[in-house]
Write a protein that holds these residues in place. Structure first.
Motif, PDB file in Angstrom:
ATOM      1  N   ASN A   1       0.871  -1.168   0.000  1.00 54.21           N
ATOM      2  CA  ASN A   1       0.000   0.000   0.000  1.00 54.21           C
ATOM      3  C   ASN A   1       0.908   1.218   0.000  1.00 54.21           C
ATOM      4  OD1 ASN A   1      -1.417   2.305   1.496  1.00 54.21           O
ATOM      5  ND2 ASN A   1      -3.138   0.929   1.094  1.00 54.21           N
ATOM      6  N   ALA A   2       0.868   2.003  -1.056  1.00 58.83           N
ATOM      7  CA  ALA A   2       1.829   3.088  -1.239  1.00 58.83           C
ATOM      8  C   ALA A   2       1.794   4.095  -0.094  1.00 58.83           C
ATOM      9  CB  ALA A   2       1.574   3.796  -2.572  1.00 58.83           C
ATOM     10  N   ASN A   3       0.601   4.505   0.323  1.00 56.64           N
ATOM     11  CA  ASN A   3       0.493   5.485   1.407  1.00 56.64           C
ATOM     12  C   ASN A   3       1.067   4.938   2.709  1.00 56.64           C
ATOM     13  OD1 ASN A   3      -0.819   7.795   0.169  1.00 56.64           O
ATOM     14  ND2 ASN A   3      -2.634   6.510  -0.030  1.00 56.64           N
ATOM     15  N   ALA A   4       0.729   3.692   3.010  1.00 58.76           N
ATOM     16  CA  ALA A   4       1.206   3.100   4.262  1.00 58.76           C
ATOM     17  C   ALA A   4       2.715   2.886   4.237  1.00 58.76           C
ATOM     18  CB  ALA A   4       0.483   1.776   4.510  1.00 58.76           C
TER      19      ALA A   4
ATOM     20  N   GLU B   1      16.865  -4.394  14.809  1.00 58.37           N
ATOM     21  CA  GLU B   1      16.023  -3.971  15.922  1.00 58.37           C
ATOM     22  C   GLU B   1      14.594  -3.794  15.423  1.00 58.37           C
ATOM     23  OE1 GLU B   1      16.396   0.769  16.418  1.00 58.37           O
ATOM     24  OE2 GLU B   1      18.278  -0.301  16.838  1.00 58.37           O
ATOM     25  N   ASP B   2      13.649  -4.087  16.264  1.00 58.50           N
ATOM     26  CA  ASP B   2      12.245  -3.941  15.899  1.00 58.50           C
ATOM     27  C   ASP B   2      11.880  -2.463  15.803  1.00 58.50           C
ATOM     28  OD1 ASP B   2      11.862  -6.674  15.838  1.00 58.50           O
ATOM     29  OD2 ASP B   2      11.311  -6.771  17.971  1.00 58.50           O
ATOM     30  N   PHE B   3      11.082  -2.152  14.805  1.00 56.58           N
ATOM     31  CA  PHE B   3      10.621  -0.777  14.592  1.00 56.58           C
ATOM     32  C   PHE B   3       9.108  -0.838  14.428  1.00 56.58           C
ATOM     33  CE2 PHE B   3       9.959   2.929  11.646  1.00 56.58           C
ATOM     34  CZ  PHE B   3      10.291   3.916  12.571  1.00 56.58           C
ATOM     35  N   SER B   4       8.404  -0.094  15.235  1.00 57.44           N
ATOM     36  CA  SER B   4       6.939  -0.161  15.250  1.00 57.44           C
ATOM     37  C   SER B   4       6.330   1.201  14.939  1.00 57.44           C
ATOM     38  CB  SER B   4       6.446  -0.666  16.612  1.00 57.44           C
ATOM     39  OG  SER B   4       6.978  -1.932  16.908  1.00 57.44           O
ATOM     40  N   PRO B   5       6.291   1.559  13.657  1.00 61.19           N
ATOM     41  CA  PRO B   5       5.707   2.852  13.278  1.00 61.19           C
ATOM     42  C   PRO B   5       4.185   2.797  13.350  1.00 61.19           C
ATOM     43  CG  PRO B   5       6.272   1.610  11.329  1.00 61.19           C
ATOM     44  CD  PRO B   5       6.730   0.781  12.493  1.00 61.19           C
ATOM     45  N   SER B   6       3.577   3.950  13.383  1.00 59.06           N
ATOM     46  CA  SER B   6       2.121   4.003  13.303  1.00 59.06           C
ATOM     47  C   SER B   6       1.708   3.754  11.855  1.00 59.06           C
ATOM     48  CB  SER B   6       1.604   5.368  13.764  1.00 59.06           C
ATOM     49  OG  SER B   6       2.133   6.408  12.958  1.00 59.06           O
ATOM     50  N   ILE B   7       0.618   3.029  11.674  1.00 59.82           N
ATOM     51  CA  ILE B   7       0.136   2.688  10.329  1.00 59.82           C
ATOM     52  C   ILE B   7      -1.092   3.549  10.031  1.00 59.82           C
ATOM     53  CG2 ILE B   7      -0.633   0.856   8.784  1.00 59.82           C
ATOM     54  CD1 ILE B   7       2.202   0.480   9.909  1.00 59.82           C
ATOM     55  N   PRO B   8      -1.056   4.332   8.966  1.00 59.39           N
ATOM     56  CA  PRO B   8      -2.210   5.168   8.634  1.00 59.39           C
ATOM     57  C   PRO B   8      -3.379   4.337   8.119  1.00 59.39           C
ATOM     58  CG  PRO B   8      -0.597   5.277   6.884  1.00 59.39           C
ATOM     59  CD  PRO B   8       0.032   4.474   7.991  1.00 59.39           C
ATOM     60  N   GLU B   9      -4.521   4.954   8.004  1.00 58.74           N
ATOM     61  CA  GLU B   9      -5.685   4.295   7.434  1.00 58.74           C
ATOM     62  C   GLU B   9      -5.346   3.842   6.022  1.00 58.74           C
ATOM     63  OE1 GLU B   9      -9.275   2.596   7.286  1.00 58.74           O
ATOM     64  OE2 GLU B   9      -8.566   3.736   9.034  1.00 58.74           O
ATOM     65  N   LEU B  10      -5.543   2.545   5.748  1.00 59.53           N
ATOM     66  CA  LEU B  10      -5.117   1.996   4.457  1.00 59.53           C
ATOM     67  C   LEU B  10      -5.992   2.478   3.304  1.00 59.53           C
ATOM     68  CD1 LEU B  10      -4.194  -1.673   5.431  1.00 59.53           C
ATOM     69  CD2 LEU B  10      -2.721   0.334   5.305  1.00 59.53           C
ATOM     70  N   GLY B  11      -7.272   2.629   3.533  1.00 62.84           N
ATOM     71  CA  GLY B  11      -8.146   3.161   2.488  1.00 62.84           C
ATOM     72  C   GLY B  11      -8.585   2.161   1.439  1.00 62.84           C
ATOM     73  N   LEU B  12      -8.103   0.928   1.544  1.00 61.68           N
ATOM     74  CA  LEU B  12      -8.541  -0.109   0.604  1.00 61.68           C
ATOM     75  C   LEU B  12      -8.395  -1.465   1.267  1.00 61.68           C
ATOM     76  CD1 LEU B  12      -5.783  -1.611  -0.639  1.00 61.68           C
ATOM     77  CD2 LEU B  12      -5.615   0.544  -1.863  1.00 61.68           C
ATOM     78  N   GLU B  13      -9.090  -2.426   0.717  1.00 57.82           N
ATOM     79  CA  GLU B  13      -9.066  -3.781   1.245  1.00 57.82           C
ATOM     80  C   GLU B  13      -8.662  -4.750   0.136  1.00 57.82           C
ATOM     81  OE1 GLU B  13     -12.138  -7.204   2.982  1.00 57.82           O
ATOM     82  OE2 GLU B  13     -12.866  -5.192   2.483  1.00 57.82           O
ATOM     83  N   VAL B  14      -7.633  -5.539   0.392  1.00 59.95           N
ATOM     84  CA  VAL B  14      -7.195  -6.566  -0.551  1.00 59.95           C
ATOM     85  C   VAL B  14      -7.831  -7.886  -0.130  1.00 59.95           C
ATOM     86  CG1 VAL B  14      -5.236  -7.807  -1.525  1.00 59.95           C
ATOM     87  CG2 VAL B  14      -5.015  -5.376  -0.964  1.00 59.95           C
ATOM     88  N   ARG B  15      -8.669  -8.429  -0.979  1.00 60.52           N
ATOM     89  CA  ARG B  15      -9.385  -9.661  -0.629  1.00 60.52           C
ATOM     90  C   ARG B  15      -8.646 -10.910  -1.078  1.00 60.52           C
ATOM     91  NH1 ARG B  15     -15.837  -8.236  -1.558  1.00 60.52           N
ATOM     92  NH2 ARG B  15     -15.881  -6.443  -0.119  1.00 60.52           N
ATOM     93  N   SER B  16      -7.923 -10.839  -2.177  1.00 54.76           N
ATOM     94  CA  SER B  16      -7.153 -12.003  -2.611  1.00 54.76           C
ATOM     95  C   SER B  16      -6.064 -11.534  -3.564  1.00 54.76           C
ATOM     96  CB  SER B  16      -8.042 -13.038  -3.310  1.00 54.76           C
ATOM     97  OG  SER B  16      -8.553 -12.520  -4.519  1.00 54.76           O
ATOM     98  N   VAL B  17      -4.983 -12.299  -3.604  1.00 51.86           N
ATOM     99  CA  VAL B  17      -3.856 -12.022  -4.498  1.00 51.86           C
ATOM    100  C   VAL B  17      -3.437 -13.337  -5.133  1.00 51.86           C
ATOM    101  CG1 VAL B  17      -1.493 -11.177  -4.704  1.00 51.86           C
ATOM    102  CG2 VAL B  17      -3.053 -10.085  -3.088  1.00 51.86           C
ATOM    103  N   ASP B  18      -3.415 -13.378  -6.454  1.00 54.23           N
ATOM    104  CA  ASP B  18      -2.943 -14.557  -7.175  1.00 54.23           C
ATOM    105  C   ASP B  18      -1.546 -14.273  -7.701  1.00 54.23           C
ATOM    106  OD1 ASP B  18      -5.312 -15.965  -6.783  1.00 54.23           O
ATOM    107  OD2 ASP B  18      -6.242 -15.086  -8.564  1.00 54.23           O
TER     108      ASP B  18
END
Length: 319
Positions: A69-72, A169-186
């Motif tokens: 997701n480009a924005n995220a 090291e673990d990095f835990s950024p905040s994730i913005p609203e994705l704005g879309l839903e991916v239901r399946s990927v082939d």
């Protein structure tokens, strides 16, 4: 103040371009006298990055980021750049990186140079060499913003190994609203992808139909190459649209590009012109592709390609 590099991965494994951009980042860091920090999103094993000059890896593990997701992704890299006080951010020239880089540039108020083919010739001012006019020329570009983003053209800088290891090291950024839903990927499996391929075997309408694609796939198998096609072929439904290369499809910057039965429309040539060696096989000696190719064979693909496959198999058997 490290150089930050975004290392792409797919199915939890690094793509080849991840190691190329890491190699490039190391060259920039050496010029600036600093270190390299990589951002790795949902990659299982990050230790290999140390072989290409990375000193530290920020590991981001979040199931929300399983699908690009480009924005995220731009937000994650922006937060990493700010955390590291990075003044130079390196990305690849993949379709995904070209999508997120302008968003990242806005977020960081940074200048962005895409399709860069060499390490900076100067760091003050920061000057890079990039392709222009659909890969027909080069230009020297100065990036004068405080933060600079460099998109490295695929297969231009190469892989440069270094002795060393990368801490993680673990990095835990905040994730913005994705704005879309991916239901399946082939996804295709057990195939070399066009983006990672050093060799691409492509074919056009000269093959006369999808039933003749077996020899193209066999040639690709012998060479360890990816298969591709021209736009008319994908439009006709002979091959998946994901194999369409050219200015209106996927760009190709392979070390070797073999075009079979492709006349060479300007849009196709513009999309593959960054390839280092171009070979064309066509019955029409006046086809535009011959003017762009490094090597050309005037002949019937149905006669030339099987002989080429036979010769390559015989050559490999002697190795």
């Amino acid at each position: 103040m490290s150089v930050l590099v975004y290392t792409e991965s797919e199915q939890n494994k690094f793509k080849k371009n991840a190691f190329e951009v890491a190699s490039y980042a190391k060259a920039v860091a050496d010029q600036l006298g600093t270190t390299v920090t990589a951002v790795a999103i949902n990659a299982n094993d990050t230790s290999e990055l140390g072989n290409y000059g990375v000193d530290k890896v920020l590991k981001v593990s979040n199931p929300q980021l399983d699908n690009f997701n480009a924005n995220a992704y731009a937000s994650v890299i922006k937060q990493a750049a700010e955390a590291e006080s990075a003044q130079v951010v390196i990305v690849s020239s993949s379709a995904n990186s070209k999508y997120l880089a302008p968003l990242l540039a806005v977020g960081l108020n940074a200048g962005y140079a895409s399709n860069v083919v060499e390490a900076p010739s100067s760091t003050n001012p920061f000057t890079v060499k990039r392709t222009a006019f659909t890969n027909k020329a080069f230009e020297l570009t100065e990036i004068n913003s405080d933060v600079k983003i460099v998109g490295v053209s695929n297969n231009s800088f190469g892989l440069v190994e270094h002795s060393g290891s990368a801490s993680a090291e673990d990095f835990s950024p905040s994730i913005p609203e994705l704005g879309l839903e991916v239901r399946s990927v082939d996804k295709a499996t057990d195939k070399v992808t066009i983006a990672d391929a050093e060799i691409v075997v492509s074919a056009g309408r000269g093959l006369k139909g999808p039933e003749n694609w077996g020899m193209v796939e066999e040639l690709a198998d012998v060479l360890g190459a990816a298969t591709a096609c021209s736009k008319p072929v994908s439009d006709l439904g002979w091959r998946p649209h994901g194999e369409h290369v050219g200015q209106t499809g996927k760009p190709v910057a392979a070390n070797l590009y073999i075009a079979i039965g492709i006349s060479g429309a300007i849009q196709h040539l513009a999309g593959i012109n960054a390839s280092k060696v171009k070979v064309v096989i066509n019955t029409d000696a006046e086809a535009p592709f011959f003017k762009a190719a490094d090597y050309g064979v005037v002949g019937d693909a149905f006669e030339v390609v099987p002989q080429l496959i036979e010769k390559l198999k015989a050559f490999k058997a002697q190795q």
